[in-house]
Design an enzyme around this catalytic site. Structure first.
Site: not given
Ligand code: MN
Length: 751
Positions: A82-83
């Site tokens: 996600e990051d």
């Protein structure tokens, strides 16, 4: 967690890994670390630390739970997809399917769809993403402002996904819990207003989730961390009371431990006794529950006795009870009757030699492992056997069973509420006429019981007996009661059962089954039924003439009236959802009722509280006891923050020394009420009027006038009652109409 030293380096983490890990497992975890470290390198936590510290901490918590190596590796990688630039394909290539699926599972919980609105376009993230682990590296990519507060449905959606993950892969939920635990540990770096909200959600959702999975080690820490932010004042007081007597208490407890071990040894019981620290939140709960402020804290002394076998538990209990007098109502046998989360132990409290209480828990070593680590204890027994994997499957089955309704509920908010009632709440245990034990969420009624026995018994339920006596269908079942259901030969559930005002059904399981039944009825029939229901309600609250059904249907997002009434007929839409949409009386005179449509502020601004003698003083509702209209209240003049309003029985008020700071307050003009004439038609019987006034007084409703006329066995009762809005009126009329023999309860429309 027991081990509060969390690994801050990969070497530290490797030290911490369970003994059963092989060298290749350690290699895997090292590789996962190096990838996470490199990928997160540009990012920092709100604390200023490198982001990978969070990944290490999450992995370390998981290692403490002794989960399999793949789960620890996934814990290190849980935020990469996600990051960072890392993709699922990268993970698949480097780590294979299992770890990729775990990371994907965690990512999916938080990765919500883009929402576009008129005024903004933003990506909504789960709270752990947007707030607690906000990285400062590429902050533009993420909205700083929390959308959670503005859009609660998004928060619910995240939670719904988390709960559904319990069903697919419980390991994903474990990673999520570890993630939340570390974010709670570092919550102090967040701005104040965010802390409270995150803490509240943790207390309401994640701690109960850990509890349901039996992971006490995570549950208590989540509770204490949350409590520290939701009630900082209370937290500080209890913590400092504990600290002030720590040395004396520990010394005393050590003496008792030695003494107890000796006594048991003499009788041939090989026991390990240890002092048991009490957690702050559990002390607080006890203080509130028993309404005993601080002598509770003074008396907090608890030990735990671990013994080899179940018979030893009872022998130890017998010895202890012979030696010291047990306190009444403090004995619980959770070995014979385990808690829903499979917790097993004997609990008792005795008066010790010094005349003060001592709490004692007695259990076997196996029960202890299982109590501390719950569902995760499964992995602690690598040799297999010893019944651990069957207990693991049993736990998963139990969770599934409690969530049986999960596919029927689409609405995320309703889903989360259902989790709170059906899965997180305490249970009651009741008996069938055959002596089988049935467990239901606390507050369940005979209808819930009937649906639990069999769907068909639920549909045909018309009455119930508890311990041989007839009870009403809204009766709240209590542990130990024997319940039998009176059924009719055919027929289905009543639509009233879905009316939340009547409180006839508690469980989502029963509600889902009723909806399925109603949906199966044919369309025409459902439209007619729905229409009858709607018209009756409009008539009842006296706005039938004023309501434009077409307009109402459109305003509520239906294509036409038939669609609206069909939804009502199915039970997908409840009559309660319509009431607030109804046209308001124009506010021409004082006599008229406001609609509830006007947005009601649920903030704690309470200008409306009239502080007697101190007009104009700023007031706010105290968080510790949360008084609501109708409670007896008292004001407390704070230093520089105006007056805080407490319930007069609030423990904080009862023990305050500064009595001169207390001021008399009343709810004053907060509750504006309106007189409304209503008419009740009923078969006459003795006690009828008393039943009606009971319903009213139960809700704190004032009655201004009453006349009763009886003609040929039919009673017509005209009342004038004071209500604050149309929703309240609707609720009361529904309840009155539910009283036996009452035919109709309506608002009286003059002319
Ligand atoms: Mn995280």
């Amino acid at each position: 967690m027991k081990n509060t030293t969390v690994a801050v380096t990969i070497e530290g983490l490797l030290e911490q890994l369970p003994d059963y890990y092989r060298p290749s497992d350690k290699e895997l975890i090292k590789r996962a670390y190096y990838l996470a470290e490199e990928a997160h390198r540009p990012q920092k936590r709100a604390s200023g630390e490198p982001y990978v510290m969070h990944c290490l901490a999450v992995a370390s918590i998981l290692a403490e739970l002794q989960v399999p190596p793949a789960v620890v590796a996934a814990g290190l990688l849980h935020d990469t997809v996600e990051d960072t630039e890392i993709t699922l394909a990268d993970l698949q290539r480097d780590f294979g399917g299992e770890i990729t699926n775990l990371v994907d599972g965690v990512t999916k919980l938080t990765n919500l769809p883009r929402v576009s609105r008129d005024d903004q376009q933003a990506t909504v993230y789960d709270v752990d993403k947007t707030e607690a682990s906000q990285n400062t590296g590429e902050s533009d990519q993420y909205p700083k402002a929390s959308l959670l507060g503005r859009n609660p449905d998004m928060a619910s959606e995240t939670l719904r996904k988390t709960f559904l993950a319990m069903d697919n892969d419980i390991r994903v939920v474990l990673i999520k819990l570890a993630d939340r635990l570390h974010n709670m540990r570092t919550l102090g770096f967040m701005p104040d207003h965010k802390r409270k909200r995150i803490a509240k959600q943790t207390l309401e959702i994640f701690a109960p989730l850990a509890n349901r999975m039996g992971i006490w080690q995570v549950k208590w820490e989540l509770e204490d961390l949350s409590f520290r932010y939701t009630e900082p004042q209370q937290y500080k007081e209890i913590a400092s009371h504990l600290a002030s007597r720590r040395e004396i208490r520990e010394k005393k407890i050590n003496q008792m431990v030695v003494q107890l071990e000796k006594i048991l040894k003499i009788e041939g019981i090989d026991a390990t006794v240890s002092g048991r620290p009490k957690h702050i939140y559990s002390i607080y709960r006890k203080m509130i529950g028993k309404n005993k402020p601080f002598e509770m804290v003074r008396d907090i002394r608890a030990v735990r006795v671990l013994v080899p076998g179940v018979p030893d538990c009872y022998s130890a209990l017998g010895l202890i009870h012979t030696r010291w007098r047990p306190l009444p109502n403090e004995f619980d046998d959770y070995i014979a009757a385990p808690k829903d989360n499979h917790y097993q132990s004997l609990h008792t409290a005795v008066i010790h030699d010094d005349g003060r209480p001592l709490e004692i828990q007695i259990r076997t070593h196996d029960m202890h492992e299982s109590a501390e680590y719950g569902i995760a204890s499964h992995w602690r027994y690598k040799e297999g056997g010893s019944g651990q994997s069957s207990s693991y499957n049993q736990r998963i089955d139990d969770i599934r069973r409690m969530m049986e309704w999960r596919t029927d509920v689409d609405d995320a908010t309703e889903f989360v509420e259902s989790m709170k009632t059906d899965v997180f709440q305490d249970r009651v245990y009741v008996f069938t006429p055959n002596g089988d034990i049935i467990d239901l969420p606390a507050g369940s009624t005979p209808i819930d019981f009937a649906y639990h026995i069999h769907t068909d018994v639920g549909h045909r339920c018309r009455g119930a007996k508890v311990n041989g006596k007839l009870v009403s269908l809204s009766y709240e079942l209590k542990t130990g009661e024997q319940v039998s259901i009176l059924t009719t030969k055919r027929g289905g559930p009543s639509r009233d059962w879905l009316n939340a005002n009547l409180g006839l059904v508690k469980t989502q399981r029963a509600k889902s089954k009723m909806r399925v039944w109603f949906r199966k009825q044919n369309r025409e029939q459902n439209i007619v039924q729905g229409r009858t229901l709607l018209e009756k309600e409009l008539q009842r609250v006296g706005v039938k003439e004023k309501t434009n059904l077409e307009k109402l249907a459109r305003e509520m997002g239906f294509r036409n009236v038939d669609d609206l009434t069909l939804a009502l007929g199915h039970g997908d839409l409840s009559i309660n959802a319509i009431i607030p949409q109804l046209p308001a009386d124009e506010e021409e005179t004082e006599e008229l009722l406001p609609s509830t449509k006007s947005p009601q502020s649920d903030t704690e601004a309470t200008d409306a509280i009239k502080v007697v003698g101190l007009k104009g003083l700023l007031t706010h509702v105290a968080k510790c006891c949360n008084p609501t209209a109708g409670d007896e209240i008292v004001g407390y003049i704070t230093r520089g923050r105006g007056a805080s309003i407490h319930r007069s029985d609030c423990p904080n008020i009862l023990r305050t020394q500064d009595t001169e700071r207390l001021v008399k307050v009343s709810w004053g003009s907060l509750e504006r009420t309106y007189p409304v004439p209503i008419e009740v038609t009923s078969f006459d019987r003795s006690g009828l009027f008393g039943d009606i006034t009971y319903v009213l007084s139960n809700d704190g409703i004032n009655m201004l006038d009453a006349t009763v006329k009886t003609d040929r066995g039919i009673a017509k009762i005209s009342l004038v009652i004071e209500v604050s809005d149309i929703e309240e009126l609707s609720r009361l009329l529904a309840r009155i109409e539910n009283i036996p023999n009452v035919l109709q309860a309506q608002r009286h429309n003059p002319g």
